[in-house]
Design a protein around this motif. Structure first.
Motif, PDB file in Angstrom:
ATOM      1  N   ASN A  59     140.947  53.891  49.075  1.00  0.00           N
ATOM      2  CA  ASN A  59     141.549  52.802  49.822  1.00  0.00           C
ATOM      3  C   ASN A  59     140.826  51.476  49.596  1.00  0.00           C
ATOM      4  O   ASN A  59     141.053  50.514  50.350  1.00  0.00           O
ATOM      5  CB  ASN A  59     141.535  53.123  51.325  1.00  0.00           C
ATOM      6  N   ASN A  60     139.927  51.450  48.618  1.00  0.00           N
ATOM      7  CA  ASN A  60     139.160  50.224  48.278  1.00  0.00           C
ATOM      8  C   ASN A  60     138.270  49.804  49.445  1.00  0.00           C
ATOM      9  O   ASN A  60     138.077  48.637  49.701  1.00  0.00           O
ATOM     10  CB  ASN A  60     140.102  49.087  47.888  1.00  0.00           C
ATOM     11  N   VAL A  61     137.724  50.813  50.163  1.00  0.00           N
ATOM     12  CA  VAL A  61     136.793  50.567  51.259  1.00  0.00           C
ATOM     13  C   VAL A  61     135.460  51.220  50.899  1.00  0.00           C
ATOM     14  O   VAL A  61     135.405  52.425  50.599  1.00  0.00           O
ATOM     15  CB  VAL A  61     137.315  51.141  52.589  1.00  0.00           C
ATOM     16  N   ALA A  62     134.381  50.431  50.927  1.00  0.00           N
ATOM     17  CA  ALA A  62     133.057  50.928  50.581  1.00  0.00           C
ATOM     18  C   ALA A  62     132.289  51.211  51.867  1.00  0.00           C
ATOM     19  O   ALA A  62     132.071  50.321  52.670  1.00  0.00           O
ATOM     20  CB  ALA A  62     132.306  49.901  49.728  1.00  0.00           C
ATOM     21  N   ARG A  63     131.882  52.486  52.051  1.00  0.00           N
ATOM     22  CA  ARG A  63     131.058  52.916  53.186  1.00  0.00           C
ATOM     23  C   ARG A  63     129.790  53.519  52.633  1.00  0.00           C
ATOM     24  O   ARG A  63     129.829  54.586  52.000  1.00  0.00           O
ATOM     25  CB  ARG A  63     131.806  53.902  54.070  1.00  0.00           C
ATOM     26  N   PHE A  64     128.628  52.880  52.917  1.00  0.00           N
ATOM     27  CA  PHE A  64     127.367  53.371  52.338  1.00  0.00           C
ATOM     28  C   PHE A  64     126.234  52.817  53.148  1.00  0.00           C
ATOM     29  O   PHE A  64     126.384  51.948  53.994  1.00  0.00           O
ATOM     30  CB  PHE A  64     127.251  52.958  50.869  1.00  0.00           C
ATOM     31  N   THR A  65     125.040  53.371  52.883  1.00  0.00           N
ATOM     32  CA  THR A  65     123.794  52.943  53.509  1.00  0.00           C
ATOM     33  C   THR A  65     122.914  52.308  52.444  1.00  0.00           C
ATOM     34  O   THR A  65     122.736  52.869  51.347  1.00  0.00           O
ATOM     35  CB  THR A  65     123.073  54.125  54.172  1.00  0.00           C
ATOM     36  N   LEU A  66     122.341  51.168  52.762  1.00  0.00           N
ATOM     37  CA  LEU A  66     121.554  50.393  51.801  1.00  0.00           C
ATOM     38  C   LEU A  66     120.127  50.248  52.318  1.00  0.00           C
ATOM     39  O   LEU A  66     119.905  49.834  53.456  1.00  0.00           O
ATOM     40  CB  LEU A  66     122.172  48.992  51.623  1.00  0.00           C
ATOM     41  N   GLY A  67     119.147  50.651  51.473  1.00  0.00           N
ATOM     42  CA  GLY A  67     117.740  50.447  51.809  1.00  0.00           C
ATOM     43  C   GLY A  67     117.078  51.677  52.393  1.00  0.00           C
ATOM     44  O   GLY A  67     116.038  51.554  53.048  1.00  0.00           O
ATOM     45  N   GLU A  68     117.627  52.883  52.162  1.00  0.00           N
ATOM     46  CA  GLU A  68     116.987  54.086  52.676  1.00  0.00           C
ATOM     47  C   GLU A  68     115.723  54.417  51.880  1.00  0.00           C
ATOM     48  O   GLU A  68     115.661  54.170  50.690  1.00  0.00           O
ATOM     49  CB  GLU A  68     117.957  55.268  52.613  1.00  0.00           C
ATOM     50  N   LEU A  70     126.854  49.904  55.946  1.00  0.00           N
ATOM     51  CA  LEU A  70     127.892  48.916  55.663  1.00  0.00           C
ATOM     52  C   LEU A  70     129.244  49.585  55.544  1.00  0.00           C
ATOM     53  O   LEU A  70     129.372  50.707  55.032  1.00  0.00           O
ATOM     54  CB  LEU A  70     127.593  48.145  54.373  1.00  0.00           C
ATOM     55  N   THR A  71     130.255  48.884  56.040  1.00  0.00           N
ATOM     56  CA  THR A  71     131.661  49.225  55.811  1.00  0.00           C
ATOM     57  C   THR A  71     132.331  47.955  55.333  1.00  0.00           C
ATOM     58  O   THR A  71     132.472  46.985  56.089  1.00  0.00           O
ATOM     59  CB  THR A  71     132.331  49.745  57.085  1.00  0.00           C
TER      60      THR A  71
END
Length: 325
Positions: free
Chosen positions: A316-325, A290-291
């Motif tokens: 910068n109030n931007v969330a970059r992550f992986t969900l469900g690994e 997700l971005t």
């Protein structure tokens, strides 16, 4: 060239023509017709016609007089004397040459033209009607149903059944009460016959012991099994609620946010700039990448639980992550 040159007496003699006057002065000044034509912005043929007193190149009298005046001024001679010589020779011709007025005669329209117009109108109307009929027939074109048609018609009755009637008339009448009574009598006839047989047997004393009805001996067993089944139903634990779908993400955008989501197959399942007050349901195969822009204004729910985006956001109030690994 603008100065007035002295002319010989015979040059302006009454018998001299305007073209002769102009030609003599041009030759005296050693000018060619081409030079005069260029200076006056005229064709050399026009200059030649003026000098020969031939005005076929200038049929309009007003232009003719103007060209003579300009030619005389260019050579520096008196333009009035040249025009007087022209008037003396050709003035009478100019007066006799009058423009004949054109009279427009309005003729009433002929009756033949009116009839032709009406005939053409009728042909057009008939063609339109024919095209309409052909279009109607090409659509399956049949005429609307008439009361005499005998096609079967389906009619829904009040009890929910469908009755098919012939000829498009009213649905068939319900059976008469007498027919219903006959049907009821026919259905009850076997029971009455059995009752009469039992009565005759009782009168003669030959009463056979009645056999227990089928299943009578099994009723106690069924009664004994019922409480056990009820107990088993009470002791069995209730089915657990189905786990939330792991492949579904629910997003609520409280503020404007640009969001992009990829699933495990590296397929982009969601992308775009979302407006405040909108929601989205995203399906895919976890894990998700997700971005989420403007992460503080977005709510994310996965597997029935809220995901904290604020802690995952960068400067910068931007969330970059992986969900469900």
């Amino acid at each position: 060239m603008s100065d007035t040159h002295s002319q010989e007496p015979d040059a302006f003699a009454p018998q001299a023509s305007p073209g002769e006057l102009l030609r003599r002065e041009r030759e005296a000044m050693e000018l060619s017709r081409e030079e005069v034509a260029e200076a006056l912005n005229l064709r050399p043929a026009v200059i030649d016609g003026l000098e020969r007193d031939s005005y076929e190149e200038v049929p309009i009298v007003t232009y003719r007089r103007g060209y003579l005046r300009s030619y005389a001024n260019l050579l520096g001679i008196d333009a009035e004397q040249v025009l007087a010589a022209y008037q003396a020779r050709f003035g009478s011709d100019d007066q006799e040459r009058k423009v004949t007025p054109v009279h427009v005669v309005n003729k009433p329209p002929s009756r033949l033209g009116a009839w032709m117009f009406r005939l053409a109108t009728l042909v057009v109307i008939a063609g339109l009607v024919g095209l309409t009929l052909m279009w109607w027939q090409s659509r399956g074109g049949s005429q609307p149903p008439t009361p005499g048609d005998n096609a079967p018609v389906a009619v829904d009755s009040l009890d929910g059944t469908t009755t098919i009637t012939e000829g498009g008339g009213e649905p068939a009448d319900e059976p008469a009460p007498a027919a219903a009574d006959d049907a009821a009598t026919a259905s009850e006839a076997p029971g009455d016959e059995a009752a009469s047989t039992e009565a005759s047997s009782a009168l003669t004393g030959d009463v056979a012991p009645s056999a227990p009805p089928a299943g009578a001996t099994e009723a106690p067993e069924a009664a004994d099994e019922a409480p056990a089944a009820a107990l088993e139903a009470e002791t069995e634990p209730a089915d657990e609620a189905p786990a939330p779908d792991a492949g579904v993400l629910r997003l609520t955008f409280n503020e404007q946010s640009w969001t992009e989501i990829f699933d495990a197959t590296n397929q982009r399942v969601f992308v775009g700039l979302q407006e405040p007050g909108t929601t989205a349901r995203v399906e895919g195969e976890p894990p998700f990448r997700l971005t989420v822009g403007n992460a503080t204004g977005v709510e994310l729910v996965w597997r029935g639980e809220s995901v904290d985006l604020v802690s995952r956001a960068d400067a910068n109030n931007v969330a970059r992550f992986t969900l469900g690994e």
